[in-house]
Write a protein that holds these residues in place. Structure first.
Motif: not given
Length: 759
Positions: A53-57
């Protein structure tokens, strides 16, 4: 309990084409691509939960950073895959508990599943890798450095291995899997293809050849990695398949089939998706409705013949396919217990067979390649235009519109014929240059475009008479591995050929003057070219080489170009020190020993010792300069001890031996067993007064001394030849003559004086 892929609970992340981060929970129960819930699979494909969960890049300066969360205690803790491996694992958070980890980098398939990694999972110095997730929080990562905010350079992809066309090619019908050489001949009119499994070829393998991602294995047909096959309608061909027959071992179970799909993997399609693919042979549909294909048989299975990599395979990935194949263990191809039980598919293409089909694996995607189907009355398939023509173009036959230039210096005897073709219709109306380069020997031939006269970095056209292949190459390094064919998309030569007479080799080609990403040839200005040829037909160290300028507007041959190599002065110093040490100092030291009766008491020994010690000192200095020069040339001084072209390899190996033996010889002289005390300085010491150890030492000292002296003379000769070969210098004969003249003078004085003393 260890760093190990199978049974690991992984998270795989990538950036999609839309620029969004994608991270998924993965389980790994076997070393194969995900198929029917087994292999390296997202948890969701096995019916389990994705705990990420809580994926960012972020992406900056060529780096990718992906952030995500996953629970320490995951959702599917008690679940097992179809092969009985754990789907999820707990991450301990208590301090002092080591959690074993694996990591890898590699490609992602078009459906988002991980494929075979191209950077291996982590083992530090062969030991298991672990992290203590309960340790005190600290940022102990080393920062990544950039120069002036410039993103790191990206390397261009390497071209795929060149393999032959197999099938209806000039009457060729059968090739054998136990050799990389072609076996020509019509064997009962039937073409037989032996299909085995093996590694996908690394950087120049499956992905470079097809443009598709690979899982790390692929089909080998008659010993060639995914060759393109050519079949003729109305002719019966036989496929003998040894791809594995145990359906419970998915990593070694590869049913073979022919299809109109570029990627294969029929089993993993949904019933509706199977309606969009047409199996040509090897799959028999048993249950099909308007909604999809729900049942089929894939019987082409047999005991697996699987080629395996060896200790030198990774290093051979940058070489030719024959070099790569030679590092593989292909012993299964000769195992009758496997080959005699191969599954057999007779196949006769007809009018309904598409012009292009593919051979693939039913259970995995991207293991095979293309088949071209031609009509029964179509002429036999020939090799591409890089093959040798029947007629040999010689200088008198190139036409009146060609400029003819006689090359000089090291290239004496070679003739360059060239013509600029403005708005060439053979190249869609762009300007081209036609070159006919004839050299006075049978060997490989190269013609390169250079900006400064240096070999590196230049771009060359090289013809190899053994195969009749002419290609464009990037010259990235002076070593054989640094001479790399350009990608297939850049192989744009027109009417290229290389042919031989009894005494010459002729390289012919037409090249577009201005091509994107390549050095430009200017039609109306001075251009710098290099020409070279080897000592044999296979690509290796050049025998002759020179750089020169040509004005393509009709100015003819310009000046010979002698570029100033930044390490040239270092190599000169290396050579001078070695030549002085072993062509002057050591021979004088030996001569002093032989002429001791002509010298005052003790003087011969002082000369002998001083000159030998000075010679060893210069040898150490010459060796250090060589390592420093190689460090500048190749970026790593340890390259001095790695395999190179045969000529330079011999020089480097002998140089190391000379250094070691010279030091031991000097130490042996310093620690020699001493003579008995003399009543006075003028009194002689007779042999029967010497100890046995002293006499043995004297014999060994002389044998080693003369042996190393002879070896060093040969070593200096190799060095002179290597230097003049690399720098296209014509003074090789003069340098060798001067070196041996000095040696002859000193040796003559010593020998004559020695015989005088005997009389």
């Amino acid at each position: 309990t260890e760093t190990w892929m199978i049974g690991a609970d992984a998270v795989v992340g990538d950036i999609t084409e839309s620029g969004e981060a994608r991270v998924r929970d993965i389980y790994m129960d076997t070393r194969s691509q995900c198929s029917a819930g087994a292999g390296v699979c997202p948890d969701t494909e096995g019916g389990f939960a994705n705990d990420v969960s809580d994926v960012s890049s972020e992406q900056d300066f060529g780096l990718t950073l992906i952030r995500y969360k996953r629970p320490l205690v995951p959702s599917d803790l008690v679940e097992r895959s179809v092969r009985g491996e754990a789907v999820d694992l707990i991450i301990p958070s208590a301090a002092g508990i080591e959690t074993y980890i694996v990591w890898a980098l590699g490609p992602i398939s078009d459906v988002g599943n991980p494929l075979f990694h191209n950077i291996d999972y982590a083992k530090k110095d062969g030991n298991d890798a672990s992290l203590d997730f309960g340790r005190a929080v600290a940022d102990n990562c080393r920062p990544l450095a950039f120069l002036d905010g410039t993103p790191p350079p990206t390397s261009s992809p390497l071209p795929g291995f060149r393999r032959p066309l197999i099938g209806d090619s000039d009457g060729t019908t059968t090739f054998h899997a136990d050799s990389a050489a072609l076996m020509l001949g019509d064997l009962d009119g039937t073409t037989t293809f032996n299909a085995h499994i093996g590694p996908s070829g690394g950087q120049r393998g499956y992905t470079a050849i097809t443009g598709e991602a690979s899982w790390g294995i692929a089909w080998y047909i008659n010993g060639y990695l995914i060759p393109k096959l050519t079949l003729r309608r109305g002719t019966t061909y036989t496929f003998r398949v040894s791809g594995g027959d145990d359906p419970t071992d998915d990593a070694n179970h590869h049913p073979f089939y022919l299809t109109d799909s570029r990627v294969g993997g029929y089993r993993d399609l949904t019933p509706a998706e199977r309606l969009l693919e047409t199996p040509i042979a090897g799959i028999w549909i048993t249950n099909q409705t308007d909604d999809g294909v729900f049942g089929y048989d894939a019987p082409l299975v047999g005991p697996i013949c699987k080629y395996s990599t060896g200790p030198y395979t990774a290093a051979a990935e940058l070489l030719e396919f024959e070099d790569y194949f030679a590092t593989l263990d292909t012993s299964c191809a000769g195992d009758s217990s496997i080959i005699d039980q191969a599954a057999v598919l007779p196949f006769t293409p007809d009018e309904t067979t598409p012009d292009t089909i593919y051979y693939h694996c039913v259970t995995h995607r991207n293991l095979g390649f293309e088949i071209e189907v031609i009509d029964a009355d179509e002429p036999a398939v020939t090799l591409p235009p890089t093959s040798a023509p029947v007629e040999i173009p010689v200088a008198d036959e190139v036409g009146d519109d060609f400029e003819v230039v006689a090359l000089t210096g090291q290239l004496e005897g070679a003739t360059l014929n060239y013509r600029v073709n403005f708005a060439d219709p053979a190249a869609s109306g762009v300007d081209t240059l036609t070159v006919v380069l004839e050299v006075p020997t049978q060997a490989w031939v190269g013609f390169a475009i250079s900006s400064d006269g240096f070999m590196v970095p230049s771009e060359a056209v090289i013809g190899l008479p053994d195969t009749g292949v002419v290609q464009k190459y990037n010259l990235n390094d002076r070593s054989r591995a640094g001479v790399v064919p350009m990608p297939e998309a850049q192989q744009t030569l027109i009417d290229a050929s290389v042919v031989q007479t009894d005494s010459s080799t002729v390289l012919t080609f037409t090249k577009i003057l201005a091509e994107e990403g390549e050095l430009e040839i200017v039609a109306n200005e001075q251009n710098t070219f290099l020409s070279a040829w080897g000592s044999g037909n296979g690509l290796g160290l050049h025998d002759k080489r020179a750089a020169y300028t040509v004005n393509l507007a009709g100015g003819g041959l310009g000046d010979t170009v002698n570029p100033r190599d930044p390490t040239m002065s270092m190599w000169k110093a290396h050579g001078f020190l070695a030549a002085i040490a072993w062509g002057g100092l050591t021979p004088i030291a030996v001569a002093a020993s032989m002429l001791r009766k002509f010298l005052s008491a003790g003087l011969w020994f002082k000369i002998h010792r001083a000159f030998n010690m000075l010679s060893v000192t210069l040898t150490v200095a010459a060796f250090a300069i060589a390592v420093a020069a190689l460090s500048r040339d190749e970026g790593d001084a340890v390259q001095h001890f790695k395999p190179q072209e045969s000529a330079t390899k011999a020089h480097r190996t002998i140089g190391l031996i000379v250094l070691i033996v010279a030091i031991f010889q000097a130490l042996g002289g310093l620690m020699r067993p001493h003579l008995p005390a003399k009543p006075d300085e003028e009194a002689p010491v007779y042999p029967d007064q010497k100890s046995g150890i002293r006499r043995i030492w004297e014999i060994g000292h002389r044998v080693f001394g003369f042996s190393i002296l002879g070896l060093c003379w040969y070593q200096v000769q190799l060095g002179i030849r290597a230097y003049h070969g690399i720098y296209a210098n014509d003074s090789e004969i003069a340098a060798l003559t001067a070196f041996y003249a000095v040696i002859a003078l000193i040796s003559s004085i010593a020998v004559v004086g020695f015989f005088i003393t005997l009389n």
